[in-house]
Write a protein that holds these residues in place. Structure first.
Motif, mmCIF file in Angstrom:
data_model
loop_
_atom_site.group_PDB
_atom_site.id
_atom_site.type_symbol
_atom_site.label_atom_id
_atom_site.label_comp_id
_atom_site.label_asym_id
_atom_site.label_seq_id
_atom_site.Cartn_x
_atom_site.Cartn_y
_atom_site.Cartn_z
ATOM 1 N N GLU A 184 0.812 -1.218 0.000
ATOM 2 C CA GLU A 184 0.000 0.000 0.000
ATOM 3 C C GLU A 184 0.845 1.267 0.000
ATOM 4 O O GLU A 184 0.306 2.365 -0.063
ATOM 5 C CB GLU A 184 -0.942 0.035 1.210
ATOM 6 N N LYS A 185 2.170 1.132 0.089
ATOM 7 C CA LYS A 185 3.045 2.305 0.075
ATOM 8 C C LYS A 185 3.790 2.369 -1.249
ATOM 9 O O LYS A 185 4.515 1.441 -1.613
ATOM 10 C CB LYS A 185 4.065 2.234 1.223
ATOM 11 N N GLU A 186 3.627 3.464 -1.953
ATOM 12 C CA GLU A 186 4.289 3.622 -3.234
ATOM 13 C C GLU A 186 5.730 4.111 -3.039
ATOM 14 O O GLU A 186 6.037 4.848 -2.103
ATOM 15 C CB GLU A 186 3.528 4.617 -4.115
ATOM 16 N N ASN A 187 6.594 3.675 -3.936
ATOM 17 C CA ASN A 187 7.973 4.176 -3.999
ATOM 18 C C ASN A 187 8.731 3.992 -2.678
ATOM 19 O O ASN A 187 9.453 4.886 -2.227
ATOM 20 C CB ASN A 187 7.991 5.657 -4.400
ATOM 21 N N PHE A 188 8.556 2.836 -2.060
ATOM 22 C CA PHE A 188 9.264 2.551 -0.820
ATOM 23 C C PHE A 188 9.769 1.119 -0.820
ATOM 24 O O PHE A 188 9.049 0.191 -1.215
ATOM 25 C CB PHE A 188 8.345 2.745 0.394
ATOM 26 N N ILE A 189 11.007 0.953 -0.398
ATOM 27 C CA ILE A 189 11.550 -0.394 -0.193
ATOM 28 C C ILE A 189 12.382 -0.405 1.087
ATOM 29 O O ILE A 189 12.935 0.618 1.502
ATOM 30 C CB ILE A 189 12.418 -0.892 -1.372
ATOM 31 N N HIS A 190 12.440 -1.582 1.696
ATOM 32 C CA HIS A 190 13.293 -1.789 2.857
ATOM 33 C C HIS A 190 14.108 -3.048 2.598
ATOM 34 O O HIS A 190 13.572 -4.053 2.117
ATOM 35 C CB HIS A 190 12.463 -1.957 4.126
ATOM 36 N N ILE A 191 15.380 -2.983 2.906
ATOM 37 C CA ILE A 191 16.291 -4.114 2.668
ATOM 38 C C ILE A 191 16.952 -4.519 3.975
ATOM 39 O O ILE A 191 17.429 -3.672 4.730
ATOM 40 C CB ILE A 191 17.360 -3.748 1.627
ATOM 41 N N ILE A 192 16.957 -5.817 4.233
ATOM 42 C CA ILE A 192 17.686 -6.374 5.369
ATOM 43 C C ILE A 192 18.673 -7.403 4.852
ATOM 44 O O ILE A 192 18.300 -8.289 4.070
ATOM 45 C CB ILE A 192 16.733 -7.041 6.395
#
Length: 370
Positions: A355-363
């Motif tokens: 539901e969030k555009e233009n967002f990524i999180h990396i672990i």
């Protein structure tokens, strides 16, 4: 100096600038708040030499003047006054604070000793952002910044603007969050800077969503300035080159899992109870039959496994992640569904809230020590 103002307005202004008052000041004058009554309004300001905050308070100015007063004492006294009109006057270096039934006299220090607080100049070009979007972007990334000041560039948040795209990125070397905003603006130039994460978080809390937030880069003074309504925040840019983070974002994936946010959050919270007993390691087993198994174990405490259904596209895979990192991500990102993508058990694990555009999180995963 003499002016009158509403208690609630002065209290709000003092609470805003107090965030820039150092808890342990190298220079005693920095423990004071700077008051300037001029041109029909009251200006409050404070600085710790790295970050400064200015705010303006509506006031009726009878006599112009300038002085500094102990910030904590002044704030605490004003905060405990009842709502209503306050009269403040300066007589022989004593600041008198009076209401109908209360009065106080505060010792002061000449404003001549106070360092100059940076402010926005009329010749600065301003990049305007929607305040709600900006505050949400800060919250989405700032938790990934490092709390270790030995690597200053990782304790900051990287912000940049190029070709209509405003990017905000934070990383501690083991995880990374990136949020981008597409802007329709006439801002003429590109810029980039690393801003202290704590300062940026305070900016996001100070700004009002009713008006846009303006950002300006003062390269001459190595400062970034933020303005929203009557609040101006200036902060020094962290020196150093932020890593080329784009290199670690995978372009291909062998496994993609779409799952309910609530299922993953519940499973990670339970596993974290056991994971934090050792080194916060938690295992995600992605079952090609459509199940996700989340587990953690401790030789002293025992073990736990949660399982839930998910849409798994790809072969079966096991990934070892830091449970705290995953919880930080989930606690700061609201979404109904989460998509997890990766190439292998040791490849960067990319998490995308659908539901969030233009967002990524990396672990970055850990090696299996079994």
């Amino acid at each position: 100096m003499k002016f009158t103002c509403q208690q609630e307005n002065l209290e709000k202004g003092l609470n805003q600038v107090y965030k820039a008052v150092p808890s342990k000041a190298n220079l005693p004058i920095l423990s004071n708040v700077h008051l300037l009554a001029k041109d029909g309004r009251l200006r409050l300001s404070a600085t710790n030499l790295d970050t400064s905050i200015i705010t303006f308070v509506g006031a009726s100015i009878e006599e112009e003047g300038v002085i500094t007063v102990p910030a904590k004492l002044f704030r605490d006294f004003v905060s405990n006054l009842p709502e209503g009109l306050i009269t403040i006057s300066l007589e022989k270096n004593i600041l008198k604070v009076e209401t109908d039934h209360n009065s106080a006299k505060l010792n002061t220090v000449s404003a001549d000793e106070y360092p100059e607080v940076p402010t926005m100049h009329s010749d600065m070009e301003l990049l305007e952002l929607d305040s709600s979007e900006f505050a949400d972007a800060v919250k989405s990334v700032v938790f990934a910044a490092s709390s270790d000041d030995t690597r200053p560039v990782f304790s900051g948040v990287y912000v940049s603007f190029t070709d209509g795209v405003f990017s905000i990125v934070a990383s501690d070397g083991f995880r990374l969050s990136e949020k981008t905003l597409n802007l329709d603006t006439k801002f003429s130039s590109s810029f980039s800077a690393v801003i202290p994460a704590k300062t940026l978080l305070e900016v996001s809390r100070l700004i009002s969503p009713e008006e846009p937030t303006a950002i300006s880069l003062d390269s001459r003074s190595n400062l970034v300035m933020f303005k929203n309504q009557d609040v101006i925040v200036g902060t020094r840019i962290i020196e150093g080159q932020f890593p080329d983070y784009k290199r670690i974002i995978p372009s291909e994936y062998s496994v993609e899992v779409e799952m309910e946010f609530s299922d993953l959050l519940s499973a990670v919270r339970l596993a974290d109870v056991f994971a934090q007993q050792v080194d916060s390691s938690m295992k995600l087993k992605l079952d090609s039959e459509g199940l996700v198994h989340v587990s953690a174990s401790s030789p002293e405490s025992g073990e736990h496994t949660s399982s839930f259904s998910a849409a798994v596209d790809g072969e079966e895979l096991e990934i070892i992640l830091n449970s705290k990192y995953l919880l930080d991500f989930l606690n700061n990102i609201g979404s109904k569904k989460i998509c997890l993508r990766t190439q292998s058990s040791l490849s960067p694990c990319v998490l995308v809230p659908l539901e969030k555009e233009n967002f990524i999180h990396i672990i970055m995963p850990r090696q299996n020590r079994d």
